[in-house]
Design an enzyme around this catalytic site. Structure first.
Site, PDB file in Angstrom:
ATOM      1  CE1 TYR A  53     -51.892 -37.461-152.959  1.00  0.00           C
ATOM      2  CE2 TYR A  53     -51.163 -36.141-151.112  1.00  0.00           C
ATOM      3  CZ  TYR A  53     -50.881 -36.854-152.249  1.00  0.00           C
ATOM      4  OH  TYR A  53     -49.584 -36.958-152.682  1.00  0.00           O
ATOM      5  CB  SER A 238     -42.692 -43.715-152.304  1.00  0.00           C
ATOM      6  OG  SER A 238     -43.385 -44.933-152.232  1.00  0.00           O
ATOM      7  CG  LEU A 240     -41.074 -46.893-145.457  1.00  0.00           C
ATOM      8  CD1 LEU A 240     -41.975 -47.355-144.318  1.00  0.00           C
ATOM      9  CD2 LEU A 240     -39.624 -47.212-145.158  1.00  0.00           C
ATOM     10  N   GLY A 241     -41.239 -47.374-150.353  1.00  0.00           N
ATOM     11  CA  GLY A 241     -41.747 -48.051-151.547  1.00  0.00           C
ATOM     12  C   GLY A 241     -43.163 -48.562-151.361  1.00  0.00           C
ATOM     13  N   GLY A 243     -44.632 -49.298-148.792  1.00  0.00           N
ATOM     14  CA  GLY A 243     -44.666 -50.349-147.786  1.00  0.00           C
ATOM     15  C   GLY A 243     -43.968 -51.629-148.190  1.00  0.00           C
ATOM     16  CB  THR A 246     -42.219 -52.848-144.320  1.00  0.00           C
ATOM     17  OG1 THR A 246     -43.308 -53.515-144.991  1.00  0.00           O
ATOM     18  CG2 THR A 246     -42.424 -51.343-144.391  1.00  0.00           C
ATOM     19  N   GLY A 247     -41.016 -55.388-146.141  1.00  0.00           N
ATOM     20  CA  GLY A 247     -41.045 -56.841-146.240  1.00  0.00           C
ATOM     21  C   GLY A 247     -42.408 -57.450-146.008  1.00  0.00           C
ATOM     22  CE  LYS A 248     -47.282 -52.794-145.752  1.00  0.00           C
ATOM     23  NZ  LYS A 248     -48.025 -51.785-144.954  1.00  0.00           N
TER      24      LYS A 248
END
Length: 350
Positions: A53, A238, A240-241, A243, A246-248
């Site tokens: 990272y 992960s 939220l996969g 992100g 979130t649907g964003k």
């Protein structure tokens, strides 16, 4: 914040682990320090980082998150109260880790990695040292929904698991690591590590860090039984996969500053049928009166086999939502509704 035992170890870790991979590119050091302060004020005691990272990996920012974590622990004087997890890279052609040559999970490379990580973290030991990805030639994540080629390709110079374990055993005896775990690993891989340890070769694997979320429940197919019977703790990354849950990113949206907008690294969550499955879960969250991010995070936290859910945030608002998931009263109705969607859509993002 509830605590859970990590495998058969004496480590007690918070249900939520703070991931760090954005610090050094998407996030500044000051933002990383603020995230750690907030998370630990809410009862988090667990940090996950890696020599790889920040993300995406490159020579200029490699090791940046470990340095930020080290600076925070030194400034706060709290090393004895923090469970630090880090990782050594598996086989890679990226040459900057080992000073101009590719890396493998051999003794020399593991020893080089741990000493560099300890310097960046400004500590004498790492609580949980993880193999970031296998030495073997496997699909990323090691748990596909289809097996692509039979027999599978293998490297001619694959490092034996017992050799890797031997190096880790030396590090445990030297006091540089307390326990070790695997990541992006398969059922076969976990069992081989367990089998070698049971024969007296090296330490026993304590944990597995694999992706686990609403659109990737492949852990439940085989790994769940392995880990339950062998006391290997799941650290779910992960939730939220990246992100997407979130649907964003719905309908091809690319919000300013979002990871997939900046780096175009969301292909794992852009597979056939993924968008439709994600939309179904977002709609389900709204049916229960919750924002999709909170619903997705709460789902992961409330699966009994998840020892800790690794959250990542680029803003303090994102972090607040992720931490709030610990307070969600997850109901049987919610679980049944999720399972009904999963029965229909499966695991589109393994």
């Amino acid at each position: 914040m509830d605590m859970r035992r990590l495998g058969r170890t004496d480590l007690s870790v918070s249900r939520i682990c703070l991931g760090t991979m954005t610090w050094g590119q998407q996030n500044t050091e000051a933002e990383g320090l603020a995230q750690m302060d907030l998370a630990f004020s809410r009862g988090v005691n667990f940090l996950d980082t890696a020599e790889l990272y920040s993300i995406p990996p490159n020579a200029e920012t490699q090791g940046s998150t470990e340095r930020i974590v080290g600076n925070w622990m030194k400034a706060r004087g709290n090393r004895d109260r923090v469970i630090v997890a880090s990782k050594v890279v598996g086989r890679t052609q990226m040459e900057w880790f080992r000073g101009g040559r590719p890396s493998k999970l051999v003794r020399a490379d593991i020893f080089d990695a741990i000493d560099k990580s300890l310097r960046r973290l400004q500590t004498d030991y790492i609580d949980l040292y993880q193999l970031h990805f296998p030495e073997r030639k496997v699909m990323w994540g090691s748990n596909p929904t289809r097996y692509g080629k039979w027999p599978a390709d293998r490297y001619d110079d694959e490092t034996p698991i017992e050799e890797t374990l031997g190096a880790l055993d030396e590090l445990v005896k030297a006091g540089k690591i307390r326990h070790f775990g695997v990541s992006n690993e398969s059922s076969w891989g976990v069992m081989r590590f367990v089998a070698e340890a049971d024969k007296g070769i090296g330490p026993r694997v304590a944990s597995i860090q694999n992706a686990y979320n609403l659109v990737n429940r492949t852990f439940e197919v085989n790994l769940a039984e392995v880990c339950e019977r062998e006391d290997v703790a799941l650290l779910a990354y992960s939730p939220l996969g990246q992100g997407y849950l979130t649907g964003k990113y719905a309908n091809g949206a690319r919000p300013e500053g979002a990871r997939s907008t900046l780096f175009n690294r969301g292909q794992r969550y852009e597979t056939p049928n993924a968008a439709e499955a994600i939309a179904d879960y977002c709609a389900l969250a709204q049916d229960f009166g919750m924002e999709p991010a909170l619903f997705a995070a709460a789902f992961v936290l409330n699966q009994d086999f998840v020892a800790s859910s690794i959250i990542g945030a680029t803003t303090m608002a994102h972090l607040e939502t992720a931490l709030a998931a610990a307070d969600v009263a997850w109901t049987k109705e919610m679980q049944d509704a999720v399972d009904a969607v999963h029965q229909r859509v499966g695991n589109p993002c393994p």
